[in-house]
Scaffold this motif. Structure first.
Motif, PDB file in Angstrom:
ATOM      1  N   GLU A 106       6.521  11.187  10.310  1.00 22.69           N
ATOM      2  CA  GLU A 106       5.209  10.558  10.306  1.00 22.69           C
ATOM      3  C   GLU A 106       4.940   9.947   8.944  1.00 22.69           C
ATOM      4  N   THR A 107       3.999   9.047   8.906  1.00 22.25           N
ATOM      5  CA  THR A 107       3.566   8.393   7.679  1.00 22.25           C
ATOM      6  C   THR A 107       2.170   8.893   7.331  1.00 22.25           C
ATOM      7  N   VAL A 108       1.932   9.098   6.041  1.00 20.61           N
ATOM      8  CA  VAL A 108       0.620   9.514   5.547  1.00 20.61           C
ATOM      9  C   VAL A 108       0.181   8.502   4.491  1.00 20.61           C
ATOM     10  N   MET A 109      -1.101   8.156   4.548  1.00 19.15           N
ATOM     11  CA  MET A 109      -1.672   7.215   3.589  1.00 19.15           C
ATOM     12  C   MET A 109      -2.913   7.829   2.956  1.00 19.15           C
ATOM     13  N   VAL A 110      -3.459   7.168   1.957  1.00 18.76           N
ATOM     14  CA  VAL A 110      -4.712   7.579   1.326  1.00 18.76           C
ATOM     15  C   VAL A 110      -5.712   6.441   1.479  1.00 18.76           C
ATOM     16  N   ALA A 111      -6.929   6.798   1.884  1.00 19.24           N
ATOM     17  CA  ALA A 111      -8.001   5.816   2.001  1.00 19.24           C
ATOM     18  C   ALA A 111      -9.324   6.511   1.723  1.00 19.24           C
ATOM     19  N   THR A 119       0.846  -1.177   0.000  1.00 16.43           N
ATOM     20  CA  THR A 119       0.000   0.000   0.000  1.00 16.43           C
ATOM     21  C   THR A 119       0.889   1.237   0.000  1.00 16.43           C
ATOM     22  N   PRO A 120       0.698   2.150  -0.946  1.00 19.04           N
ATOM     23  CA  PRO A 120       1.540   3.350  -0.995  1.00 19.04           C
ATOM     24  C   PRO A 120       1.382   4.192   0.270  1.00 19.04           C
ATOM     25  N   CYS A 121       2.484   4.763   0.721  1.00 12.54           N
ATOM     26  CA  CYS A 121       2.456   5.691   1.839  1.00 12.54           C
ATOM     27  C   CYS A 121       3.563   6.718   1.636  1.00 12.54           C
ATOM     28  N   LEU A 122       3.441   7.821   2.339  1.00 11.73           N
ATOM     29  CA  LEU A 122       4.401   8.906   2.249  1.00 11.73           C
ATOM     30  C   LEU A 122       5.066   9.051   3.606  1.00 11.73           C
ATOM     31  N   HIS A 123       6.388   8.929   3.636  1.00  7.20           N
ATOM     32  CA  HIS A 123       7.136   9.113   4.879  1.00  7.20           C
ATOM     33  C   HIS A 123       7.640  10.557   4.890  1.00  7.20           C
ATOM     34  N   VAL A 124       7.219  11.316   5.896  1.00  7.88           N
ATOM     35  CA  VAL A 124       7.532  12.741   5.983  1.00  7.88           C
ATOM     36  C   VAL A 124       8.434  12.984   7.189  1.00  7.88           C
ATOM     37  N   ILE A 125       9.518  13.734   6.973  1.00 13.33           N
ATOM     38  CA  ILE A 125      10.475  14.044   8.034  1.00 13.33           C
ATOM     39  C   ILE A 125      10.636  15.561   8.121  1.00 13.33           C
ATOM     40  N   ASN A 126      10.605  16.080   9.342  1.00 12.70           N
ATOM     41  CA  ASN A 126      10.893  17.487   9.583  1.00 12.70           C
ATOM     42  C   ASN A 126      12.413  17.630   9.574  1.00 12.70           C
ATOM     43  N   LEU A 127      12.967  18.279   8.565  1.00  9.05           N
ATOM     44  CA  LEU A 127      14.421  18.388   8.431  1.00  9.05           C
ATOM     45  C   LEU A 127      15.051  19.233   9.533  1.00  9.05           C
ATOM     46  N   ALA A 128      14.270  20.127  10.159  1.00 10.83           N
ATOM     47  CA  ALA A 128      14.784  20.934  11.263  1.00 10.83           C
ATOM     48  C   ALA A 128      14.827  20.138  12.566  1.00 10.83           C
ATOM     49  N   ALA A 129      14.075  19.046  12.620  1.00 11.70           N
ATOM     50  CA  ALA A 129      14.029  18.175  13.795  1.00 11.70           C
ATOM     51  C   ALA A 129      13.772  16.757  13.292  1.00 11.70           C
TER      52      ALA A 129
END
Length: 94
Positions: free
Chosen positions: A50-55, A35-45
């Motif tokens: 967090e992971t984001v998905m679509v449903a 299942t596709p997901c997006l891994h998001v990282i705060n580059l300043a910290a």
């Protein structure tokens, strides 16, 4: 209503581009049988990620979700979705 993995990946890529313009790292994770997901990282910290998905929600609307599960926003509202992800991953003073 269902959403195909290709459609989900397309929406996640768009959200990723919006988040990258705000200074986050966003990487799409997709593949055969996954299942596709997006891994998001705060580059300043970088510890803040967090992971984001679509449903599809209960109203048959395709939406972005956090995995716990928390509805973020409809896929058609990228700015609101990016704002919400940014708030969740914000470091102090952002």
């Amino acid at each position: 209503m269902t959403i195909t993995p290709e459609e989900a990946a397309s929406w996640l890529e768009k959200l990723g581009a919006e988040l990258e313009s705000r200074g986050f790292s966003a990487r799409l994770r997709a593949g055969v049988g996954r299942t596709p997901c997006l891994h998001v990282i705060n580059l300043a910290a970088p510890v803040m990620s967090e992971t984001v998905m679509v449903a599809v929600d209960g109203d048959d609307e395709s939406c972005f979700y956090f995995p716990w599960p928390e509805r973020i926003a409809p896929v058609s509202d990228l700015v609101t979705a990016a704002d919400w992800v940014e708030r969740v991953l914000a470091e102090v003073g952002r």
